[in-house]
Design a protein around this motif. Structure first.
Motif, PDB file in Angstrom:
ATOM      1  N   MET A   1      24.310 -27.827 -27.121  1.00 42.02           N
ATOM      2  CA  MET A   1      23.899 -26.721 -26.265  1.00 42.02           C
ATOM      3  C   MET A   1      22.443 -26.868 -25.831  1.00 42.02           C
ATOM      4  SD  MET A   1      25.331 -24.276 -24.936  1.00 42.02           S
ATOM      5  CE  MET A   1      25.107 -22.733 -24.169  1.00 42.02           C
ATOM      6  N   ARG A   2      21.635 -27.444 -26.722  1.00 48.87           N
ATOM      7  CA  ARG A   2      20.227 -27.626 -26.408  1.00 48.87           C
ATOM      8  C   ARG A   2      20.041 -28.514 -25.176  1.00 48.87           C
ATOM      9  NH1 ARG A   2      15.092 -28.613 -30.027  1.00 48.87           N
ATOM     10  NH2 ARG A   2      13.900 -29.736 -28.500  1.00 48.87           N
ATOM     11  N   ILE A   3      20.865 -29.543 -25.055  1.00 46.04           N
ATOM     12  CA  ILE A   3      20.775 -30.443 -23.904  1.00 46.04           C
ATOM     13  C   ILE A   3      21.093 -29.691 -22.614  1.00 46.04           C
ATOM     14  CG2 ILE A   3      21.862 -32.437 -22.807  1.00 46.04           C
ATOM     15  CD1 ILE A   3      22.059 -33.698 -25.577  1.00 46.04           C
ATOM     16  N   VAL A   4      22.076 -28.826 -22.654  1.00 49.96           N
ATOM     17  CA  VAL A   4      22.449 -28.042 -21.469  1.00 49.96           C
ATOM     18  C   VAL A   4      21.286 -27.153 -21.040  1.00 49.96           C
ATOM     19  CG1 VAL A   4      23.989 -26.241 -20.601  1.00 49.96           C
ATOM     20  CG2 VAL A   4      24.907 -28.091 -22.004  1.00 49.96           C
ATOM     21  N   TRP A   5      20.671 -26.445 -22.006  1.00 51.16           N
ATOM     22  CA  TRP A   5      19.536 -25.579 -21.673  1.00 51.16           C
ATOM     23  C   TRP A   5      18.347 -26.398 -21.176  1.00 51.16           C
ATOM     24  CZ3 TRP A   5      20.190 -20.914 -20.377  1.00 51.16           C
ATOM     25  CH2 TRP A   5      21.173 -20.128 -20.956  1.00 51.16           C
ATOM     26  N   GLY A   6      18.140 -27.572 -21.770  1.00 52.95           N
ATOM     27  CA  GLY A   6      17.061 -28.451 -21.294  1.00 52.95           C
ATOM     28  C   GLY A   6      17.303 -28.905 -19.866  1.00 52.95           C
ATOM     29  N   PHE A   7      18.549 -29.284 -19.573  1.00 56.64           N
ATOM     30  CA  PHE A   7      18.894 -29.700 -18.216  1.00 56.64           C
ATOM     31  C   PHE A   7      18.701 -28.558 -17.222  1.00 56.64           C
ATOM     32  CE2 PHE A   7      22.009 -29.897 -14.776  1.00 56.64           C
ATOM     33  CZ  PHE A   7      21.628 -31.081 -14.174  1.00 56.64           C
ATOM     34  N   LEU A   8      19.191 -27.372 -17.573  1.00 54.70           N
ATOM     35  CA  LEU A   8      19.061 -26.221 -16.672  1.00 54.70           C
ATOM     36  C   LEU A   8      17.597 -25.843 -16.454  1.00 54.70           C
ATOM     37  CD1 LEU A   8      22.053 -23.996 -17.844  1.00 54.70           C
ATOM     38  CD2 LEU A   8      21.853 -25.324 -15.725  1.00 54.70           C
ATOM     39  N   SER A   9      16.796 -25.913 -17.499  1.00 53.56           N
ATOM     40  CA  SER A   9      15.361 -25.626 -17.357  1.00 53.56           C
ATOM     41  C   SER A   9      14.699 -26.634 -16.431  1.00 53.56           C
ATOM     42  CB  SER A   9      14.675 -25.656 -18.722  1.00 53.56           C
ATOM     43  OG  SER A   9      15.173 -24.660 -19.560  1.00 53.56           O
ATOM     44  N   GLY A  10      15.024 -27.894 -16.624  1.00 53.54           N
ATOM     45  CA  GLY A  10      14.469 -28.936 -15.751  1.00 53.54           C
ATOM     46  C   GLY A  10      14.922 -28.780 -14.313  1.00 53.54           C
ATOM     47  N   LEU A  11      16.171 -28.391 -14.136  1.00 50.12           N
ATOM     48  CA  LEU A  11      16.703 -28.185 -12.792  1.00 50.12           C
ATOM     49  C   LEU A  11      15.972 -27.044 -12.085  1.00 50.12           C
ATOM     50  CD1 LEU A  11      18.867 -28.997 -10.707  1.00 50.12           C
ATOM     51  CD2 LEU A  11      20.364 -27.294 -11.765  1.00 50.12           C
TER      52      LEU A  11
END
Length: 146
Positions: free
Chosen positions: A1-11
């Motif tokens: 889940m952390r990767i998903v939140w990291g990706f969304l934050s970067g996006l």
């Protein structure tokens, strides 16, 4: 889940850079050109970012820990020393010459503009060189002798 939140934050961050014009080095350079084609619009972008960070930090510091971590990762030192000042100066010089700081340089990469294709490898080389100097205090390889 952390990767998903990291990706969304970067996006969200990347989209903000593109929408605000920070991925356009001409806009940044025009902001820095006080005596020529000065474009003050970037001051509004920076003001908005400052306000957002101010409010965000006030909300986050009310928590015991971040949402996805056990504790806050806060720097131990607050010293204003030579490495900090040197890094800040190099960052500012690079920003002024290239019209990019690291985030916008990455967001501009898909455009394949020649300036981006020169700036990004130079930035990566500078990061590598800085890490080598910091790690060993010199540029010799691990197996090299004096």
């Amino acid at each position: 889940m952390r990767i998903v939140w990291g990706f969304l934050s970067g996006l969200v961050f990347g989209l903000g850079l593109v929408i605000s014009g920070m991925a356009n080095p001409a806009k940044v350079l025009n902001f820095l050109d006080l005596a020529g084609t000065w474009d003050p619009s970037l001051a509004f972008v920076m003001g908005g970012a400052t306000l957002t960070a101010f409010v965000g930090y006030r909300l986050v510091w009310r928590r015991k820990a971040p949402v996805l971590e056990q504790s806050f990762d806060i720097p131990k030192t607050t010293a204003i020393d030579r490495p900090l000042l040197t890094g800040a100066a190099l960052f500012g010089i690079g920003w002024g010459i290239g019209g990019f700081c690291p985030g916008p340089a990455w967001t501009a990469l898909p455009l394949l503009a020649p300036g981006t294709l020169v700036f990004l490898p130079a930035m990566l080389a500078g990061l590598w060189l800085g890490a080598r100097i910091k790690a060993g205090g010199h540029l010799q390889g691990k197996g090299a002798t004096s």
